[in-house]
Scaffold this active site. Structure first.
Site, PDB file in Angstrom:
ATOM      1  N   ASN A 102      16.209  -9.680 -16.530  1.00 49.27           N
ATOM      2  CA  ASN A 102      16.295  -9.591 -15.067  1.00 49.27           C
ATOM      3  C   ASN A 102      16.959  -8.299 -14.616  1.00 49.27           C
ATOM      4  OD1 ASN A 102      15.159 -12.067 -15.191  1.00 49.27           O
ATOM      5  ND2 ASN A 102      17.007 -13.210 -14.688  1.00 49.27           N
ATOM      6  N   VAL A 103      16.499  -7.825 -13.467  1.00 51.95           N
ATOM      7  CA  VAL A 103      17.065  -6.604 -12.900  1.00 51.95           C
ATOM      8  C   VAL A 103      18.085  -6.935 -11.812  1.00 51.95           C
ATOM      9  CG1 VAL A 103      15.081  -5.167 -13.525  1.00 51.95           C
ATOM     10  CG2 VAL A 103      15.069  -6.358 -11.325  1.00 51.95           C
ATOM     11  N   ASP A 104      18.360  -8.239 -11.606  1.00 52.74           N
ATOM     12  CA  ASP A 104      19.404  -8.617 -10.646  1.00 52.74           C
ATOM     13  C   ASP A 104      20.761  -8.609 -11.350  1.00 52.74           C
ATOM     14  OD1 ASP A 104      20.030 -11.218 -11.831  1.00 52.74           O
ATOM     15  OD2 ASP A 104      18.194 -12.006 -10.922  1.00 52.74           O
ATOM     16  N   HIS A 119      15.560  -4.674 -19.099  1.00 55.29           N
ATOM     17  CA  HIS A 119      14.630  -4.013 -18.179  1.00 55.29           C
ATOM     18  C   HIS A 119      15.338  -3.259 -17.051  1.00 55.29           C
ATOM     19  CE1 HIS A 119      11.256  -6.969 -19.595  1.00 55.29           C
ATOM     20  NE2 HIS A 119      11.417  -5.946 -20.422  1.00 55.29           N
ATOM     21  N   CYS A 130      15.516  14.646 -13.306  1.00 57.41           N
ATOM     22  CA  CYS A 130      16.555  15.036 -14.267  1.00 57.41           C
ATOM     23  C   CYS A 130      17.346  13.850 -14.800  1.00 57.41           C
ATOM     24  CB  CYS A 130      17.505  16.064 -13.646  1.00 57.41           C
ATOM     25  SG  CYS A 130      18.647  15.367 -12.425  1.00 57.41           S
ATOM     26  N   GLY A 194      13.729 -19.655 -18.616  1.00 57.07           N
ATOM     27  CA  GLY A 194      13.045 -19.136 -17.436  1.00 57.07           C
ATOM     28  C   GLY A 194      12.264 -17.864 -17.646  1.00 57.07           C
ATOM     29  N   THR A 195      11.617 -17.748 -18.795  1.00 56.23           N
ATOM     30  CA  THR A 195      10.741 -16.579 -18.995  1.00 56.23           C
ATOM     31  C   THR A 195       9.356 -17.041 -19.413  1.00 56.23           C
ATOM     32  OG1 THR A 195      10.379 -14.513 -20.194  1.00 56.23           O
ATOM     33  CG2 THR A 195      11.593 -16.224 -21.378  1.00 56.23           C
ATOM     34  N   PRO A 221      10.419 -25.201 -16.608  1.00 53.29           N
ATOM     35  CA  PRO A 221       9.665 -26.357 -16.078  1.00 53.29           C
ATOM     36  C   PRO A 221       8.199 -26.356 -16.515  1.00 53.29           C
ATOM     37  CG  PRO A 221      10.391 -24.890 -14.274  1.00 53.29           C
ATOM     38  CD  PRO A 221      10.882 -24.289 -15.551  1.00 53.29           C
TER      39      PRO A 221
HETATM   40  C1  BJW Z   1      11.732 -21.348 -14.194  1.00 51.55           C
HETATM   41  C2  BJW Z   1      12.154 -21.820 -12.950  1.00 51.55           C
HETATM   42  C3  BJW Z   1      13.383 -22.507 -12.927  1.00 51.55           C
HETATM   43  C4  BJW Z   1      10.268 -20.835 -12.645  1.00 51.55           C
HETATM   44  N1  BJW Z   1      14.096 -22.671 -14.069  1.00 51.55           N
HETATM   45  N2  BJW Z   1      12.443 -21.520 -15.304  1.00 51.55           N
HETATM   46  C5  BJW Z   1       2.277  -6.086 -27.184  1.00 51.55           C
HETATM   47  C6  BJW Z   1       1.195  -6.855 -26.825  1.00 51.55           C
HETATM   48  C7  BJW Z   1       0.603  -6.703 -25.574  1.00 51.55           C
HETATM   49  C8  BJW Z   1       1.070  -5.771 -24.646  1.00 51.55           C
HETATM   50  C9  BJW Z   1       2.145  -5.013 -25.012  1.00 51.55           C
HETATM   51  C10 BJW Z   1       2.733  -5.178 -26.257  1.00 51.55           C
HETATM   52  N3  BJW Z   1       3.773  -4.307 -26.323  1.00 51.55           N
HETATM   53  C11 BJW Z   1       3.854  -3.628 -25.159  1.00 51.55           C
HETATM   54  C12 BJW Z   1       2.869  -4.028 -24.331  1.00 51.55           C
HETATM   55  C13 BJW Z   1       2.599  -3.504 -22.955  1.00 51.55           C
HETATM   56  C14 BJW Z   1       3.529  -4.080 -21.905  1.00 51.55           C
HETATM   57  C15 BJW Z   1       3.327  -5.589 -21.858  1.00 51.55           C
HETATM   58  O1  BJW Z   1       4.092  -6.371 -22.394  1.00 51.55           O
HETATM   59  N4  BJW Z   1       2.305  -6.023 -21.159  1.00 51.55           N
HETATM   60  C16 BJW Z   1       2.009  -7.457 -21.018  1.00 51.55           C
HETATM   61  C17 BJW Z   1       1.926  -7.809 -19.541  1.00 51.55           C
HETATM   62  C18 BJW Z   1       0.766  -7.771 -21.777  1.00 51.55           C
HETATM   63  N5  BJW Z   1       4.901  -3.731 -22.176  1.00 51.55           N
HETATM   64  C19 BJW Z   1       5.436  -2.575 -21.750  1.00 51.55           C
HETATM   65  O2  BJW Z   1       4.778  -1.762 -21.137  1.00 51.55           O
HETATM   66  C20 BJW Z   1       6.887  -2.292 -22.100  1.00 51.55           C
HETATM   67  N6  BJW Z   1       7.011  -0.981 -22.601  1.00 51.55           N
HETATM   68  C21 BJW Z   1       6.529  -0.602 -23.768  1.00 51.55           C
HETATM   69  O3  BJW Z   1       5.999  -1.361 -24.535  1.00 51.55           O
HETATM   70  O4  BJW Z   1       6.701   0.724 -24.013  1.00 51.55           O
HETATM   71  C22 BJW Z   1       6.177   1.290 -25.213  1.00 51.55           C
HETATM   72  C23 BJW Z   1       6.788   2.646 -25.356  1.00 51.55           C
HETATM   73  C24 BJW Z   1       7.532   2.916 -26.490  1.00 51.55           C
HETATM   74  C25 BJW Z   1       8.106   4.188 -26.640  1.00 51.55           C
HETATM   75  C26 BJW Z   1       7.954   5.146 -25.645  1.00 51.55           C
HETATM   76  C27 BJW Z   1       7.235   4.855 -24.516  1.00 51.55           C
HETATM   77  C28 BJW Z   1       6.642   3.586 -24.354  1.00 51.55           C
HETATM   78  C29 BJW Z   1       7.768  -2.301 -20.853  1.00 51.55           C
HETATM   79  C30 BJW Z   1       7.826  -3.631 -20.185  1.00 51.55           C
HETATM   80  C31 BJW Z   1       8.695  -3.523 -18.900  1.00 51.55           C
HETATM   81  C32 BJW Z   1       8.599  -4.765 -18.057  1.00 51.55           C
HETATM   82  N7  BJW Z   1       9.223  -4.541 -16.801  1.00 51.55           N
HETATM   83  C33 BJW Z   1       9.202  -5.597 -15.791  1.00 51.55           C
HETATM   84  C34 BJW Z   1       9.440  -4.964 -14.399  1.00 51.55           C
HETATM   85  C35 BJW Z   1      10.909  -4.619 -14.195  1.00 51.55           C
HETATM   86  C36 BJW Z   1      11.171  -4.121 -12.832  1.00 51.55           C
HETATM   87  C37 BJW Z   1      10.860  -5.122 -11.750  1.00 51.55           C
HETATM   88  O5  BJW Z   1      11.353  -6.251 -11.736  1.00 51.55           O
HETATM   89  O6  BJW Z   1      10.076  -4.771 -10.847  1.00 51.55           O
HETATM   90  O7  BJW Z   1      10.170  -6.594 -16.096  1.00 51.55           O
HETATM   91  S1  BJW Z   1       7.667  -6.515 -15.766  1.00 51.55           S
HETATM   92  C38 BJW Z   1       8.402  -8.076 -15.395  1.00 51.55           C
HETATM   93  O8  BJW Z   1       8.135  -8.999 -16.471  1.00 51.55           O
HETATM   94  C39 BJW Z   1       9.905  -7.821 -15.363  1.00 51.55           C
HETATM   95  C40 BJW Z   1      10.404  -9.030 -16.099  1.00 51.55           C
HETATM   96  O9  BJW Z   1      11.696  -8.768 -16.632  1.00 51.55           O
HETATM   97  C41 BJW Z   1       9.357  -9.264 -17.146  1.00 51.55           C
HETATM   98  C42 BJW Z   1       9.336 -10.653 -17.710  1.00 51.55           C
HETATM   99  O10 BJW Z   1       9.046 -11.586 -16.720  1.00 51.55           O
HETATM  100  P1  BJW Z   1       9.749 -13.001 -16.752  1.00 51.55           P
HETATM  101  O11 BJW Z   1      11.210 -12.843 -16.584  1.00 51.55           O
HETATM  102  O12 BJW Z   1       9.270 -13.757 -17.919  1.00 51.55           O
HETATM  103  O13 BJW Z   1       9.228 -13.621 -15.369  1.00 51.55           O
HETATM  104  P2  BJW Z   1       7.836 -14.340 -15.024  1.00 51.55           P
HETATM  105  O14 BJW Z   1       7.681 -14.256 -13.551  1.00 51.55           O
HETATM  106  O15 BJW Z   1       6.728 -13.858 -15.873  1.00 51.55           O
HETATM  107  O16 BJW Z   1       8.079 -15.866 -15.461  1.00 51.55           O
HETATM  108  C43 BJW Z   1       9.028 -16.683 -14.838  1.00 51.55           C
HETATM  109  C44 BJW Z   1       9.183 -17.960 -15.648  1.00 51.55           C
HETATM  110  O17 BJW Z   1      10.207 -18.735 -15.046  1.00 51.55           O
HETATM  111  C45 BJW Z   1       7.918 -18.844 -15.675  1.00 51.55           C
HETATM  112  O18 BJW Z   1       7.666 -19.254 -17.021  1.00 51.55           O
HETATM  113  C46 BJW Z   1       8.306 -20.046 -14.820  1.00 51.55           C
HETATM  114  O19 BJW Z   1       7.713 -21.262 -15.262  1.00 51.55           O
HETATM  115  C47 BJW Z   1       9.798 -20.082 -15.026  1.00 51.55           C
HETATM  116  N8  BJW Z   1      10.569 -20.747 -13.956  1.00 51.55           N
HETATM  117  N9  BJW Z   1      11.257 -21.515 -11.997  1.00 51.55           N
HETATM  118  C48 BJW Z   1      13.617 -22.187 -15.206  1.00 51.55           C
HETATM  119  N10 BJW Z   1      13.886 -23.034 -11.752  1.00 51.55           N
HETATM  120 ZN    ZN Z   2      17.621  15.304 -10.404  1.00 45.79          ZN
END
Ligand code: BJW
Ligand code: ZN
Length: 251
Positions: A102-104, A119, A130, A194-195, A221
């Site tokens: 999370n970013v919060d 993240h 820079c 929650g991921t 959930p």
């Molecule tokens: C509840 C609930 C309740 C609801 N209680 N639960 C391998 C395979 C395939 C693809 C890739 C791979 N490796 C890399 C990739 C590409 C890509 C990727 O993963 N893509 C996929 C979408 C397929 N990854 C990247 O690009 C990463 N970088 C990288 O690999 O770089 C390589 C590199 C190396 C060296 C040099 C240069 C490059 C970077 C990934 C960055 C992700 N960033 C984000 C955005 C952050 C900023 C922002 O917030 O705007 O991070 S994306 C977004 O997803 C955010 C989150 O942290 C992240 C995960 O999401 P999360 O937390 O799981 O949330 P949700 O919404 O998906 O799910 C919520 C869950 O909560 C659900 O399950 C609900 O059921 C549940 N829930 N209420 C408990 N009350």
């Molecule tokens: Zn600068």
């Protein structure tokens, strides 16, 4: 034994606990999950396209406006019983590391000492040219929903300030990823909360723990791709399941 009691027993007996959280833990505080992040006037955009370096390059005002709106929203909500339960786990377990996607800042505000932010953070903007960290004035008022905002200019080089988060296609901060890998590989129990388990390399963290012999406990959930690797799946909201788990582990 029911799932909650089994999870509580595993947790209470663990020497090293890793807690891995995603957007779902903050949902009950009023922060929409990443895949629900575009509400109100932002609904017409797609989160996965906005969270990219390309989107910022093409339309910095749009992306900066979205992040400022989210930063303000996070600042106006409070940690929920799920975040407080995570801090309680840290206090009870002999050794514990909190790793969040999370970013919060709700773990910090609930009392978690030093959560590892895989993240980045909404509160650590930096220069897009820079990389100099930037300080931001407090927003004068609530940014309007759907409003574009021009990013400030860097005091050092004049480049555009960008959010200090990790976008798709960008590398995760090396020290954070290393700390997360160490915590997962060395844990007896990893709690994944929650991921959706869809975004890599973060989604590899619970899988690594399972491969290294840790018992994985999942709180969500909804079913996720992590269900098969979890020893226990607690299918419910974090703000209810986690306090129950803590109360059962350390009565
Ligand atoms: C509840 C609930 C309740 C609801 N209680 N639960 C391998 C395979 C395939 C693809 C890739 C791979 N490796 C890399 C990739 C590409 C890509 C990727 O993963 N893509 C996929 C979408 C397929 N990854 C990247 O690009 C990463 N970088 C990288 O690999 O770089 C390589 C590199 C190396 C060296 C040099 C240069 C490059 C970077 C990934 C960055 C992700 N960033 C984000 C955005 C952050 C900023 C922002 O917030 O705007 O991070 S994306 C977004 O997803 C955010 C989150 O942290 C992240 C995960 O999401 P999360 O937390 O799981 O949330 P949700 O919404 O998906 O799910 C919520 C869950 O909560 C659900 O399950 C609900 O059921 C549940 N829930 N209420 C408990 N009350
Ligand atoms: Zn600068």
């Amino acid at each position: 034994m029911d799932g909650l009691r089994e999870a509580a027993k595993l947790l209470a007996q663990a020497q090293r606990v890793a807690v891995f959280t995603g957007a779902g833990i903050s949902a009950e505080s009023g922060v929409p999950t990443f895949r629900d992040a575009l509400t109100g006037l932002w609904e017409r955009f797609d989160a996965q396209s906005l969270a990219t370096p390309q989107a910022f390059q093409d339309d910095p005002d749009l992306v900066w406006g979205w992040y400022e709106w989210r930063r303000h929203r996070v600042s106006s909500v409070r940690p929920n019983p799920g975040h407080h339960a995570v801090a309680a786990i840290e206090a009870h377990a002999p050794q514990a590391t909190v790793v969040t996607q999370n970013v919060d800042d709700l773990h910090e505000r609930a009392g978690s000492a030093q959560p590892v932010h895989l993240h980045g953070s909404l509160f650590a903007p930096r220069c897009s040219v820079c990389a100099e960290p930037a300080t931001l004035p407090a927003p004068a008022g609530e940014p309007e929903d759907g409003r574009r905002l021009t990013p400030p200019a860097c005091a050092t080089c004049g480049g555009l300030i960008r959010p200090g988060v990790v976008w798709f296609g960008e590398a995760l901060p090396e020290a954070a990823l290393e700390a997360a890998v160490r915590a997962a590989a060395g844990s007896d129990v990893l709690l994944t909360i929650g991921t959706s388990g869809l975004v890599y390399p973060a989604a590899e963290i619970p899988r690594l723990a399972a491969r290294s012999g840790a018992a994985v406990i999942q709180v969500n959930p909804q079913p996720t791709p992590l269900d098969p690797i979890a020893r226990v799946n607690l299918h419910g909201p974090a703000a209810r399941c986690l306090p129950e788990l803590v109360a059962a582990a350390w009565p």
